[in-house]
Write a protein that holds these residues in place. Structure first.
Motif, PDB file in Angstrom:
ATOM      1  N   ARG A  34       0.838  -1.209   0.000  1.00  0.00           N
ATOM      2  CA  ARG A  34       0.000   0.000   0.000  1.00  0.00           C
ATOM      3  C   ARG A  34       0.872   1.257   0.000  1.00  0.00           C
ATOM      4  O   ARG A  34       0.536   2.258  -0.618  1.00  0.00           O
ATOM      5  CB  ARG A  34      -0.939  -0.002   1.211  1.00  0.00           C
ATOM      6  CG  ARG A  34      -2.036  -1.058   1.128  1.00  0.00           C
ATOM      7  CD  ARG A  34      -2.827  -1.141   2.421  1.00  0.00           C
ATOM      8  NE  ARG A  34      -3.365   0.159   2.817  1.00  0.00           N
ATOM      9  CZ  ARG A  34      -4.490   0.670   2.337  1.00  0.00           C
ATOM     10  NH1 ARG A  34      -5.194  -0.007   1.477  1.00  0.00           N
ATOM     11  NH2 ARG A  34      -4.898   1.857   2.725  1.00  0.00           N
ATOM     12  N   ALA A  67       2.245   1.754  -3.361  1.00  0.00           N
ATOM     13  CA  ALA A  67       1.184   2.228  -4.257  1.00  0.00           C
ATOM     14  C   ALA A  67       0.879   3.704  -4.036  1.00  0.00           C
ATOM     15  O   ALA A  67       0.223   4.329  -4.862  1.00  0.00           O
ATOM     16  CB  ALA A  67      -0.080   1.391  -4.049  1.00  0.00           C
ATOM     17  N   GLY A  68       1.332   4.256  -2.900  1.00  0.00           N
ATOM     18  CA  GLY A  68       1.027   5.652  -2.604  1.00  0.00           C
ATOM     19  C   GLY A  68      -0.269   5.811  -1.836  1.00  0.00           C
ATOM     20  O   GLY A  68      -0.764   6.921  -1.671  1.00  0.00           O
ATOM     21  N   LEU A  69      -0.855   4.688  -1.378  1.00  0.00           N
ATOM     22  CA  LEU A  69      -2.113   4.768  -0.635  1.00  0.00           C
ATOM     23  C   LEU A  69      -1.884   5.195   0.810  1.00  0.00           C
ATOM     24  O   LEU A  69      -2.753   5.777   1.435  1.00  0.00           O
ATOM     25  CB  LEU A  69      -2.838   3.417  -0.667  1.00  0.00           C
ATOM     26  CG  LEU A  69      -3.443   3.056  -2.025  1.00  0.00           C
ATOM     27  CD1 LEU A  69      -3.824   1.589  -2.064  1.00  0.00           C
ATOM     28  CD2 LEU A  69      -4.650   3.922  -2.324  1.00  0.00           C
ATOM     29  N   ARG A 128       1.251   7.052   3.323  1.00  0.00           N
ATOM     30  CA  ARG A 128       2.516   7.758   3.229  1.00  0.00           C
ATOM     31  C   ARG A 128       3.521   7.155   4.194  1.00  0.00           C
ATOM     32  O   ARG A 128       3.156   6.809   5.320  1.00  0.00           O
ATOM     33  CB  ARG A 128       2.311   9.236   3.557  1.00  0.00           C
ATOM     34  CG  ARG A 128       2.242  10.095   2.309  1.00  0.00           C
ATOM     35  CD  ARG A 128       1.747  11.448   2.683  1.00  0.00           C
ATOM     36  NE  ARG A 128       0.376  11.357   3.187  1.00  0.00           N
ATOM     37  CZ  ARG A 128      -0.590  12.194   2.814  1.00  0.00           C
ATOM     38  NH1 ARG A 128      -0.342  13.155   1.994  1.00  0.00           N
ATOM     39  NH2 ARG A 128      -1.805  12.061   3.292  1.00  0.00           N
ATOM     40  N   LEU A 162       1.609  11.981  -7.096  1.00  0.00           N
ATOM     41  CA  LEU A 162       0.900  10.714  -6.870  1.00  0.00           C
ATOM     42  C   LEU A 162       0.029  10.280  -8.046  1.00  0.00           C
ATOM     43  O   LEU A 162       0.035   9.102  -8.399  1.00  0.00           O
ATOM     44  CB  LEU A 162       0.081  10.800  -5.578  1.00  0.00           C
ATOM     45  CG  LEU A 162       0.905  10.636  -4.297  1.00  0.00           C
ATOM     46  CD1 LEU A 162       0.039  10.861  -3.073  1.00  0.00           C
ATOM     47  CD2 LEU A 162       1.553   9.262  -4.225  1.00  0.00           C
ATOM     48  N   ALA A 200       0.368   6.745  -9.724  1.00  0.00           N
ATOM     49  CA  ALA A 200      -0.761   5.812  -9.794  1.00  0.00           C
ATOM     50  C   ALA A 200      -0.946   5.281 -11.212  1.00  0.00           C
ATOM     51  O   ALA A 200      -1.291   4.119 -11.405  1.00  0.00           O
ATOM     52  CB  ALA A 200      -2.043   6.508  -9.318  1.00  0.00           C
ATOM     53  N   LEU A 206       1.189   2.179 -12.192  1.00  0.00           N
ATOM     54  CA  LEU A 206       1.144   0.940 -11.410  1.00  0.00           C
ATOM     55  C   LEU A 206      -0.218   0.266 -11.478  1.00  0.00           C
ATOM     56  O   LEU A 206      -1.232   0.874 -11.811  1.00  0.00           O
ATOM     57  CB  LEU A 206       1.539   1.212  -9.951  1.00  0.00           C
ATOM     58  CG  LEU A 206       0.661   2.084  -9.059  1.00  0.00           C
ATOM     59  CD1 LEU A 206      -0.444   1.281  -8.401  1.00  0.00           C
ATOM     60  CD2 LEU A 206       1.505   2.718  -7.968  1.00  0.00           C
ATOM     61  N   TYR A 234      -2.417  -2.292  -8.833  1.00  0.00           N
ATOM     62  CA  TYR A 234      -2.400  -2.788  -7.471  1.00  0.00           C
ATOM     63  C   TYR A 234      -3.505  -3.819  -7.316  1.00  0.00           C
ATOM     64  O   TYR A 234      -4.669  -3.534  -7.594  1.00  0.00           O
ATOM     65  CB  TYR A 234      -2.599  -1.614  -6.500  1.00  0.00           C
ATOM     66  CG  TYR A 234      -2.817  -2.005  -5.065  1.00  0.00           C
ATOM     67  CD1 TYR A 234      -1.840  -2.691  -4.360  1.00  0.00           C
ATOM     68  CD2 TYR A 234      -3.988  -1.661  -4.401  1.00  0.00           C
ATOM     69  CE1 TYR A 234      -2.038  -3.039  -3.038  1.00  0.00           C
ATOM     70  CE2 TYR A 234      -4.199  -1.998  -3.080  1.00  0.00           C
ATOM     71  CZ  TYR A 234      -3.210  -2.693  -2.398  1.00  0.00           C
ATOM     72  OH  TYR A 234      -3.419  -3.028  -1.095  1.00  0.00           O
ATOM     73  N   LEU A 235      -3.125  -5.016  -6.928  1.00  0.00           N
ATOM     74  CA  LEU A 235      -4.108  -6.069  -6.673  1.00  0.00           C
ATOM     75  C   LEU A 235      -4.164  -6.268  -5.159  1.00  0.00           C
ATOM     76  O   LEU A 235      -3.197  -6.711  -4.553  1.00  0.00           O
ATOM     77  CB  LEU A 235      -3.684  -7.371  -7.361  1.00  0.00           C
ATOM     78  CG  LEU A 235      -4.617  -8.544  -7.113  1.00  0.00           C
ATOM     79  CD1 LEU A 235      -5.784  -8.500  -8.072  1.00  0.00           C
ATOM     80  CD2 LEU A 235      -3.878  -9.861  -7.254  1.00  0.00           C
ATOM     81  N   LEU A 262      -6.436   5.014  -7.088  1.00  0.00           N
ATOM     82  CA  LEU A 262      -5.281   4.795  -7.966  1.00  0.00           C
ATOM     83  C   LEU A 262      -5.650   4.966  -9.436  1.00  0.00           C
ATOM     84  O   LEU A 262      -4.890   4.584 -10.319  1.00  0.00           O
ATOM     85  CB  LEU A 262      -4.713   3.390  -7.742  1.00  0.00           C
ATOM     86  CG  LEU A 262      -4.078   3.137  -6.372  1.00  0.00           C
ATOM     87  CD1 LEU A 262      -3.687   1.685  -6.224  1.00  0.00           C
ATOM     88  CD2 LEU A 262      -2.877   4.031  -6.167  1.00  0.00           C
ATOM     89  N   ARG A 307      -7.644  10.807   1.619  1.00  0.00           N
ATOM     90  CA  ARG A 307      -6.197  10.642   1.629  1.00  0.00           C
ATOM     91  C   ARG A 307      -5.660  10.395   3.033  1.00  0.00           C
ATOM     92  O   ARG A 307      -4.645   9.740   3.213  1.00  0.00           O
ATOM     93  CB  ARG A 307      -5.524  11.908   1.058  1.00  0.00           C
ATOM     94  CG  ARG A 307      -5.373  11.874  -0.435  1.00  0.00           C
ATOM     95  CD  ARG A 307      -4.259  10.928  -0.823  1.00  0.00           C
ATOM     96  NE  ARG A 307      -4.235  10.703  -2.253  1.00  0.00           N
ATOM     97  CZ  ARG A 307      -3.744   9.609  -2.821  1.00  0.00           C
ATOM     98  NH1 ARG A 307      -3.270   8.650  -2.081  1.00  0.00           N
ATOM     99  NH2 ARG A 307      -3.747   9.467  -4.113  1.00  0.00           N
TER     100      ARG A 307
END
Lengths: 196, 219
Positions: free
Chosen positions: A45, A48-50, A52, A69, A73, A76, A78-79, B85, B217
């Motif tokens: 995560r 992924a940038g979800l 910080r 970001l 995003a 990438l 993300y699963l 995302l 966020r």
């Protein structure tokens, strides 16, 4: 080239991990292993940038990945644990949304995971393994440089693991990077391992 | 822009697959309006007097109904992460969701407004203004409501917290909306009130998505 330097992540008041560094070259794969709660999913995560990082730096080709970001995003896939599928929509309609976002064709992506026959069934009638395959079909839609996979093979039969292996191999041949958290053996030859 | 449209279309498609949710909000709106003649008595003047306020209050309460699932359902199945995302800035994502909420809840309420207005004995001349006022007021609610849904995501009893957070923000919309309908019913110009409602939408359109984006966020 993906590089994490001295990354730290907190969950509530507790440090999940700290001082974590890794680097994956183009075409490379990194397996994240470790006991439950070690922070494998948190690291994915974070990359992924979800979430910080509390400390440390994540660099993509030498540049800070977190500074832009939305651009990060877009490169990438993300699963996550959840399959992110809507039960009332058909398999094709679920994938169609992501095809609109990223481009790519829905029909070949479904075929790549052996879902062609189930394309027009609502997702609520699919089995959990079939749902997982549909979530994986997102990877086959359009190329992206970085794949972050959280337990990708949970619930998959042997034939589907093989199909995933083919996808992963093609992705890496094209210079793609894979980060995968797993407890099960994955079809990722000569992947490096990061024990958390 | 493509991603914005994709999120919006997905919202509409999901709503069409679950028509009961939209229908529930519309029925709620009509039934709340139907309660007033019973409570106030069928005297036409008394009903017409309260009609503007009753319409606004009932419509905003009805529009609140689907809000607590707006992000909750997405968070549960992992879709929220995929949406975050999607490459859309979070504020744009929230705007797209708010627009989806307005189209799938606000617009159907407008379709039911003539029925509700007739039950409340609102003069026919004011129906057009009532439609515009309700359209703008529900847009304000969609925007602030989406922000509220993002803020209460993951909170225990979020469904109760949400109206407490959002309804106070909707008070100006009720005041100007009801004033516009009243003016139209009295054969006066409703324009200044509708312009003020429009100004509210113009303020909420950037402010609410930014607040919601921050909340999503910060999780």
């Amino acid at each position: 080239m993906l590089e994490g330097t001295d990354l730290a992540c907190w969950r509530g008041e507790r440090a999940v991990f700290a001082g974590l560094s890794f680097s994956v070259a183009t075409g490379g794969a990194l397996l994240l292993t470790g006991p439950n709660g070690a922070g494998k999913s948190s690291l994915l995560r974070l990359v992924a940038g979800l979430i910080r990082p509390v400390e440390g730096r994540l660099a993509w080709n030498g540049e800070d990945a977190m500074s832009d970001l939305p651009a990060h995003a877009r490169r990438l896939r993300y699963l996550s644990h959840g399959d992110a599928l809507k039960p009332s929509l058909t398999a094709r309609e679920n994938l169609d949304f992501y095809a609109r976002l990223w481009g790519g064709e829905v029909t070949p992506a479904l075929a790549a995971l052996g879902l062609a026959d189930l394309a027009d069934l609502p997702v609520r009638v699919l089995s959990s393994g079939q749902k997982r395959r549909l979530a994986l079909a997102r990877l086959a839609l359009a190329p992206a440089a970085l794949w972050l996979l959280d337990e990708p093979t949970v619930g998959l039969d042997a034939a589907s693991v093989e199909r995933l292996g083919a996808l992963l191999a093609a992705h890496r041949r094209g210079g793609g990077i894979v980060l995968a958290a797993t407890h099960l053996p994955l079809p990722l030859p000569d992947a490096e391992e990061l024990r958390l | 822009m493509k991603a914005f449209a994709a999120v919006f279309l997905r919202e509409v498609r999901l709503a069409m697959r679950h028509p009961a949710d939209t229908l529930a909000a519309v029925m709620f709106f009509v039934l709340v309006c139907a309660l007033f003649p019973f409570g106030v008595g069928p005297a036409p003047e008394a009903l017409a007097r309260i009609a503007p306020g009753a319409l606004l209050a009932a419509a905003l309460l009805a529009a609140l109904l689907p809000l607590d699932r707006l992000f909750g359902a997405e968070a549960e199945d992992g879709s929220l992460e995929q949406l975050l995302l999607s490459g859309l800035p979070p504020a744009a994502l929230v705007t797209s969701k708010a627009l989806g909420h307005w189209v799938t809840t606000g617009l159907p309420l407008l379709a039911a407004t003539p029925i509700a207005a007739a039950m409340l004995n609102l003069p026919v001349e004011a129906w057009g203004t009532a439609l515009i006022a309700l359209g703008l007021a529900t847009a304000v609610l969609s925007l602030f409501g989406t922000a509220g849904a993002a803020l209460t995501l993951g909170a225990r009893r979020g469904g109760v917290l949400l109206p407490l957070l959002v309804l106070p923000l909707a008070i100006p919309a009720v005041i100007f909306g009801a004033a516009a309908i009243e003016a139209a019913a009295a054969d006066l110009s409703a324009r200044p009130y509708l312009l003020l409602l429009g100004a509210l939408v113009a303020v909420a359109a950037p402010v609410a998505p930014l607040a919601a984006a921050f909340a999503l966020r910060a999780d």
